[in-house]
Design an enzyme around this catalytic site. Structure first.
Site, mmCIF file in Angstrom:
data_model
loop_
_atom_site.group_PDB
_atom_site.id
_atom_site.type_symbol
_atom_site.label_atom_id
_atom_site.label_comp_id
_atom_site.label_asym_id
_atom_site.label_seq_id
_atom_site.Cartn_x
_atom_site.Cartn_y
_atom_site.Cartn_z
ATOM 1 N N SER A 122 0.836 -1.205 0.000
ATOM 2 C CA SER A 122 0.000 0.000 0.000
ATOM 3 C C SER A 122 0.864 1.244 0.000
ATOM 4 O O SER A 122 1.608 1.507 0.963
ATOM 5 C CB SER A 122 -0.911 0.009 1.236
ATOM 6 O OG SER A 122 -1.472 1.298 1.372
ATOM 7 N N HIS A 168 -1.287 -1.297 -4.202
ATOM 8 C CA HIS A 168 -2.538 -0.929 -3.547
ATOM 9 C C HIS A 168 -2.530 0.587 -3.342
ATOM 10 O O HIS A 168 -1.584 1.152 -2.782
ATOM 11 C CB HIS A 168 -2.650 -1.664 -2.211
ATOM 12 C CG HIS A 168 -3.964 -1.483 -1.526
ATOM 13 N ND1 HIS A 168 -5.087 -2.199 -1.864
ATOM 14 C CD2 HIS A 168 -4.342 -0.665 -0.521
ATOM 15 C CE1 HIS A 168 -6.093 -1.844 -1.091
ATOM 16 N NE2 HIS A 168 -5.675 -0.903 -0.265
ATOM 17 N N ASP A 172 -4.728 3.816 -1.934
ATOM 18 C CA ASP A 172 -5.830 4.161 -1.024
ATOM 19 C C ASP A 172 -6.311 5.581 -1.248
ATOM 20 O O ASP A 172 -5.563 6.540 -1.030
ATOM 21 C CB ASP A 172 -5.344 4.031 0.428
ATOM 22 C CG ASP A 172 -5.142 2.588 0.827
ATOM 23 O OD1 ASP A 172 -6.124 1.831 0.787
ATOM 24 O OD2 ASP A 172 -4.011 2.209 1.174
ATOM 25 N N MET A 195 -8.874 8.450 -0.021
ATOM 26 C CA MET A 195 -9.705 8.834 1.135
ATOM 27 C C MET A 195 -10.191 10.263 0.950
ATOM 28 O O MET A 195 -9.428 11.120 0.501
ATOM 29 C CB MET A 195 -8.868 8.770 2.413
ATOM 30 C CG MET A 195 -8.220 7.436 2.653
ATOM 31 S SD MET A 195 -7.220 7.510 4.144
ATOM 32 C CE MET A 195 -6.552 5.854 4.151
ATOM 33 N N HIS A 228 -8.373 1.370 -4.010
ATOM 34 C CA HIS A 228 -9.338 1.149 -2.921
ATOM 35 C C HIS A 228 -9.976 2.491 -2.587
ATOM 36 O O HIS A 228 -9.327 3.374 -2.029
ATOM 37 C CB HIS A 228 -8.556 0.559 -1.723
ATOM 38 C CG HIS A 228 -9.331 0.448 -0.457
ATOM 39 N ND1 HIS A 228 -8.714 0.195 0.764
ATOM 40 C CD2 HIS A 228 -10.662 0.535 -0.185
ATOM 41 C CE1 HIS A 228 -9.635 0.128 1.713
ATOM 42 N NE2 HIS A 228 -10.817 0.350 1.175
ATOM 43 N N MET A 249 -12.123 4.838 -0.544
ATOM 44 C CA MET A 249 -12.775 5.114 0.745
ATOM 45 C C MET A 249 -13.403 6.497 0.634
ATOM 46 O O MET A 249 -12.967 7.459 1.278
ATOM 47 C CB MET A 249 -11.734 5.050 1.868
ATOM 48 C CG MET A 249 -11.298 3.627 2.175
ATOM 49 S SD MET A 249 -9.752 3.553 3.099
ATOM 50 C CE MET A 249 -8.602 3.620 1.737
ATOM 51 N N MET A 279 -11.770 -5.466 5.372
ATOM 52 C CA MET A 279 -10.957 -4.573 6.190
ATOM 53 C C MET A 279 -10.633 -5.284 7.503
ATOM 54 O O MET A 279 -11.536 -5.777 8.185
ATOM 55 C CB MET A 279 -11.700 -3.268 6.494
ATOM 56 C CG MET A 279 -11.886 -2.316 5.328
ATOM 57 S SD MET A 279 -10.386 -1.902 4.401
ATOM 58 C CE MET A 279 -9.305 -1.222 5.677
ATOM 59 N N GLY A 300 -9.053 4.333 7.096
ATOM 60 C CA GLY A 300 -8.749 5.752 7.292
ATOM 61 C C GLY A 300 -7.275 6.019 7.562
ATOM 62 O O GLY A 300 -6.779 7.089 7.247
ATOM 63 N N GLY A 347 -3.114 4.208 7.975
ATOM 64 C CA GLY A 347 -2.167 3.099 7.989
ATOM 65 C C GLY A 347 -1.647 2.890 9.402
ATOM 66 O O GLY A 347 -1.913 3.697 10.303
ATOM 67 N N GLY A 348 -0.932 1.815 9.602
ATOM 68 C CA GLY A 348 -0.235 1.596 10.869
ATOM 69 C C GLY A 348 -1.113 1.213 12.045
ATOM 70 O O GLY A 348 -0.694 1.343 13.200
ATOM 71 N N ASP A 385 -6.834 -6.255 4.298
ATOM 72 C CA ASP A 385 -6.185 -4.942 4.321
ATOM 73 C C ASP A 385 -6.204 -4.348 5.729
ATOM 74 O O ASP A 385 -7.278 -4.074 6.268
ATOM 75 C CB ASP A 385 -6.934 -4.024 3.338
ATOM 76 C CG ASP A 385 -6.320 -2.649 3.184
ATOM 77 O OD1 ASP A 385 -5.227 -2.404 3.728
ATOM 78 O OD2 ASP A 385 -6.955 -1.822 2.502
ATOM 79 N N GLY A 386 -5.006 -4.135 6.274
ATOM 80 C CA GLY A 386 -4.879 -3.449 7.560
ATOM 81 C C GLY A 386 -4.148 -4.298 8.587
ATOM 82 O O GLY A 386 -4.611 -5.377 8.948
ATOM 83 N N GLY A 387 -2.978 -3.807 9.010
ATOM 84 C CA GLY A 387 -2.234 -4.509 10.059
ATOM 85 C C GLY A 387 -1.638 -5.837 9.618
ATOM 86 O O GLY A 387 -1.352 -6.701 10.452
ATOM 87 N N GLY A 421 1.013 -1.960 4.136
ATOM 88 C CA GLY A 421 1.593 -0.629 4.017
ATOM 89 C C GLY A 421 2.820 -0.489 4.897
ATOM 90 O O GLY A 421 3.962 -0.604 4.446
ATOM 91 N N SER A 422 2.578 -0.291 6.196
ATOM 92 C CA SER A 422 3.684 -0.030 7.134
ATOM 93 C C SER A 422 4.701 -1.145 7.156
ATOM 94 O O SER A 422 5.906 -0.885 7.226
ATOM 95 C CB SER A 422 3.147 0.142 8.556
ATOM 96 O OG SER A 422 2.048 0.996 8.546
#
Ligand code: DX5
Ligand code: ZN
Length: 217
Positions: A8, A33, A35, A37, A66, A68, A137, A142, A144-145, A175-177, A197-198
């Site tokens: 991401s 990816h 994002d 927003m 993606h 949002m 999700m 909203g 990252g991290g 997606d996420g973490g 991402g992170s």
């Protein structure tokens, strides 16, 4: 099928974006990816068409965009023109989801639907035959991290069962973490695409981090 990895770009260093994209081009990653927003559907604003167009001018792998954003149906053509190859919209933002998905397909992008962590995957029964992928999700969208939400495993397993009946070709994206520590468990539960991402861009060696997500132990 071996799972796909989608770094991401939200977590990339925007002052060195071309270099960061080059690292992903040279890596084992499968997709970018991206994002988007809007500060309305989610409490954050990321970037829009001009940045995506510039990303697509140097990206050598497909762009998984993606959205949002509220009322995403307003901008489908513009995302296509900016270089989106895959385009996902949130279930929560689309009162006419079936039509929006058809419009994405008519524009020759791969359509996907996203659901937030509080929504049950059963809500997607009617749309699963129409989409190429479902993005679950595993954090609230909203930022990252954030910390991975463990109930995601059960949601993946339920969706993996549903897809057998409804659309065996469906891809399940998470997606996420996502990190090298949960990657194996996620793919074993049924995830086909890992967004990260992170854990990629904040790593000492992003290319190595992508390899570990692609070949988790
Ligand atoms: C969050 C975005 C994610 C985000 C993931 O709303 O949809 O794609 O970039 O970031 P990490 O991998 O850091 O949780
Ligand atoms: Zn995302």
């Amino acid at each position: 099928m071996k799972h796909l990895v989608a770094p991401s770009l939200l977590a990339a260093n925007f002052l060195r974006l071309e270099e960061e994209i080059g690292t992903v081009n040279q890596s084992q990653a499968d997709l970018f990816h991206v994002d988007v927003m809007d500060g309305d559907f989610v409490p954050n604003i990321s970037f829009g068409f001009s940045i995506i167009r510039q990303i697509s001018s140097v990206a050598e792998k497909p762009l998984d965009v993606h959205l949002m954003i509220s009322k995403p149906e307003r901008y489908l053509k513009e995302f296509k023109a900016s270089g989106a190859d895959w385009l996902s919209v949130h279930y929560e933002t689309c009162p006419h989801l079936h039509r929006t998905i058809q419009q994405i397909r008519d524009l020759e992008m791969k359509p996907g639907v996203v659901i937030n962590p509080h929504n049950n995957v059963e809500l997607l029964t009617g749309i699963i035959p129409e989409v190429d992928y479902v993005l679950l999700m595993s954090v609230n969208p909203g930022y990252g991290g954030q910390q991975f939400i463990p109930s995601t495993y059960e949601r993946i397993r339920t969706l993996a069962e549903m897809k057998k009946q409804l659309n065996p070709a469906l891809l399940i994206e998470v997606d996420g973490g996502v990190t090298e520590h949960n990657a194996k468990a996620l793919t074993e539960a049924g995830a086909d695409i890992l967004v990260a991402g992170s854990s990629v861009f904040k790593a000492m060696d992003p290319s190595e981090a992508i390899s570990r997500l692609k070949n988790p132990s």
